[in-house]
Design a protein around this motif. Structure first.
Motif, PDB file in Angstrom:
ATOM      1  N   ASN A 194      -5.015  79.921  19.797  1.00 34.88           N
ATOM      2  CA  ASN A 194      -4.064  80.316  18.772  1.00 34.88           C
ATOM      3  C   ASN A 194      -4.714  79.994  17.438  1.00 34.88           C
ATOM      4  O   ASN A 194      -4.653  78.871  16.959  1.00 34.88           O
ATOM      5  CB  ASN A 194      -2.730  79.599  18.925  1.00 34.88           C
ATOM      6  CG  ASN A 194      -1.677  80.190  18.019  1.00 34.88           C
ATOM      7  OD1 ASN A 194      -1.876  81.249  17.433  1.00 34.88           O
ATOM      8  ND2 ASN A 194      -0.557  79.509  17.890  1.00 34.88           N
ATOM      9  N   CYS A 195      -5.377  80.989  16.890  1.00 32.77           N
ATOM     10  CA  CYS A 195      -6.094  80.776  15.637  1.00 32.77           C
ATOM     11  C   CYS A 195      -5.682  81.862  14.637  1.00 32.77           C
ATOM     12  O   CYS A 195      -4.838  82.695  14.927  1.00 32.77           O
ATOM     13  CB  CYS A 195      -7.603  80.771  15.861  1.00 32.77           C
ATOM     14  SG  CYS A 195      -8.264  82.315  16.517  1.00 32.77           S
ATOM     15  N   GLU A 196      -6.285  81.851  13.475  1.00 32.42           N
ATOM     16  CA  GLU A 196      -5.950  82.798  12.426  1.00 32.42           C
ATOM     17  C   GLU A 196      -6.200  84.250  12.831  1.00 32.42           C
ATOM     18  O   GLU A 196      -5.492  85.161  12.427  1.00 32.42           O
ATOM     19  CB  GLU A 196      -6.798  82.471  11.186  1.00 32.42           C
ATOM     20  CG  GLU A 196      -6.120  82.771   9.895  1.00 32.42           C
ATOM     21  CD  GLU A 196      -6.975  82.281   8.738  1.00 32.42           C
ATOM     22  OE1 GLU A 196      -7.494  83.148   8.015  1.00 32.42           O
ATOM     23  OE2 GLU A 196      -7.113  81.053   8.571  1.00 32.42           O
ATOM     24  N   GLU A 212      -2.540  88.518  21.205  1.00 37.78           N
ATOM     25  CA  GLU A 212      -1.795  88.797  19.980  1.00 37.78           C
ATOM     26  C   GLU A 212      -2.797  89.116  18.884  1.00 37.78           C
ATOM     27  O   GLU A 212      -3.775  88.395  18.698  1.00 37.78           O
ATOM     28  CB  GLU A 212      -0.977  87.560  19.588  1.00 37.78           C
ATOM     29  CG  GLU A 212      -0.295  87.666  18.262  1.00 37.78           C
ATOM     30  CD  GLU A 212       0.361  86.354  17.849  1.00 37.78           C
ATOM     31  OE1 GLU A 212       1.243  86.412  16.992  1.00 37.78           O
ATOM     32  OE2 GLU A 212      -0.019  85.296  18.367  1.00 37.78           O
ATOM     33  N   ILE A 213      -2.551  90.192  18.171  1.00 41.79           N
ATOM     34  CA  ILE A 213      -3.440  90.629  17.103  1.00 41.79           C
ATOM     35  C   ILE A 213      -2.921  90.090  15.779  1.00 41.79           C
ATOM     36  O   ILE A 213      -1.760  90.311  15.437  1.00 41.79           O
ATOM     37  CB  ILE A 213      -3.537  92.163  17.064  1.00 41.79           C
ATOM     38  CG1 ILE A 213      -3.955  92.702  18.426  1.00 41.79           C
ATOM     39  CG2 ILE A 213      -4.482  92.626  15.978  1.00 41.79           C
ATOM     40  CD1 ILE A 213      -3.722  94.182  18.603  1.00 41.79           C
ATOM     41  N   PRO A 240     -15.246  72.904  24.920  1.00 41.21           N
ATOM     42  CA  PRO A 240     -14.382  73.611  25.866  1.00 41.21           C
ATOM     43  C   PRO A 240     -12.935  73.647  25.372  1.00 41.21           C
ATOM     44  O   PRO A 240     -12.477  72.720  24.698  1.00 41.21           O
ATOM     45  CB  PRO A 240     -14.482  72.783  27.145  1.00 41.21           C
ATOM     46  CG  PRO A 240     -15.690  71.932  26.986  1.00 41.21           C
ATOM     47  CD  PRO A 240     -15.881  71.751  25.512  1.00 41.21           C
ATOM     48  N   VAL A 241     -12.247  74.718  25.712  1.00 38.20           N
ATOM     49  CA  VAL A 241     -10.843  74.871  25.358  1.00 38.20           C
ATOM     50  C   VAL A 241      -9.999  74.422  26.541  1.00 38.20           C
ATOM     51  O   VAL A 241     -10.244  74.819  27.675  1.00 38.20           O
ATOM     52  CB  VAL A 241     -10.519  76.346  25.025  1.00 38.20           C
ATOM     53  CG1 VAL A 241      -9.037  76.531  24.800  1.00 38.20           C
ATOM     54  CG2 VAL A 241     -11.318  76.789  23.814  1.00 38.20           C
ATOM     55  N   ILE A 242      -9.024  73.587  26.271  1.00 35.29           N
ATOM     56  CA  ILE A 242      -8.113  73.128  27.320  1.00 35.29           C
ATOM     57  C   ILE A 242      -6.822  73.924  27.178  1.00 35.29           C
ATOM     58  O   ILE A 242      -6.151  73.849  26.138  1.00 35.29           O
ATOM     59  CB  ILE A 242      -7.847  71.620  27.196  1.00 35.29           C
ATOM     60  CG1 ILE A 242      -9.164  70.862  27.353  1.00 35.29           C
ATOM     61  CG2 ILE A 242      -6.812  71.180  28.225  1.00 35.29           C
ATOM     62  CD1 ILE A 242      -9.077  69.391  27.061  1.00 35.29           C
ATOM     63  N   PRO A 243      -6.459  74.726  28.213  1.00 34.24           N
ATOM     64  CA  PRO A 243      -5.239  75.526  28.130  1.00 34.24           C
ATOM     65  C   PRO A 243      -4.002  74.648  27.947  1.00 34.24           C
ATOM     66  O   PRO A 243      -3.906  73.563  28.511  1.00 34.24           O
ATOM     67  CB  PRO A 243      -5.183  76.238  29.483  1.00 34.24           C
ATOM     68  CG  PRO A 243      -6.563  76.172  30.019  1.00 34.24           C
ATOM     69  CD  PRO A 243      -7.165  74.918  29.464  1.00 34.24           C
ATOM     70  N   GLU A 244      -3.069  75.145  27.142  1.00 36.62           N
ATOM     71  CA  GLU A 244      -1.799  74.458  26.929  1.00 36.62           C
ATOM     72  C   GLU A 244      -0.722  75.220  27.695  1.00 36.62           C
ATOM     73  O   GLU A 244      -0.458  76.386  27.402  1.00 36.62           O
ATOM     74  CB  GLU A 244      -1.454  74.429  25.436  1.00 36.62           C
ATOM     75  CG  GLU A 244      -0.142  73.767  25.134  1.00 36.62           C
ATOM     76  CD  GLU A 244       0.203  73.838  23.656  1.00 36.62           C
ATOM     77  OE1 GLU A 244       1.395  73.947  23.356  1.00 36.62           O
ATOM     78  OE2 GLU A 244      -0.716  73.798  22.823  1.00 36.62           O
TER      79      GLU A 244
END
Length: 98
Positions: free
Chosen positions: A22-24, A95-96, A4-8
């Motif tokens: 936020n990845c590549e 974001e692209i 699971p992803v935990i929002p920051e």
């Protein structure tokens, strides 16, 4: 194995802005609020997805109605735009990657 992803949480005022990914390949933020906030970025295209509520997006003095389910492409030339919720709204900003 995926987890699971935990929002920051990035900001709270005037809207709660959480970074989900936020990845590549892309960046993803969830923005929720009832007060006007800014959306978009200077010299970067963004995709906006309204997942809850309604509002208005302002670009160069023109207003665009935004409703749940709407998807917008903000070209890089649009830069940062004003968003005015009509009640409570939640928008995804993507974001692209280059």
């Amino acid at each position: 194995m995926a987890s699971p992803v935990i929002p920051e949480e990035v900001t709270i005022i005037p809207a709660e802005r959480e970074q989900l990914f936020n990845c590549e390949q892309f960046g993803l933020w969830r923005i929720s609020g009832q007060l006007p906030f800014t959306i978009g970025a200077v010299d970067e295209p963004r995709i906006l997805v309204c997942i809850e509520g309604d509002g208005r997006l302002e670009y160069e003095g023109s207003l665009y109605s935004v409703r749940k389910g709407d998807v917008f492409l903000l070209p890089a030339v649009a830069g940062v735009c004003a968003f005015s919720p009509e009640g409570s709204v939640t928008v995804l900003e993507i974001e692209i990657a280059d």
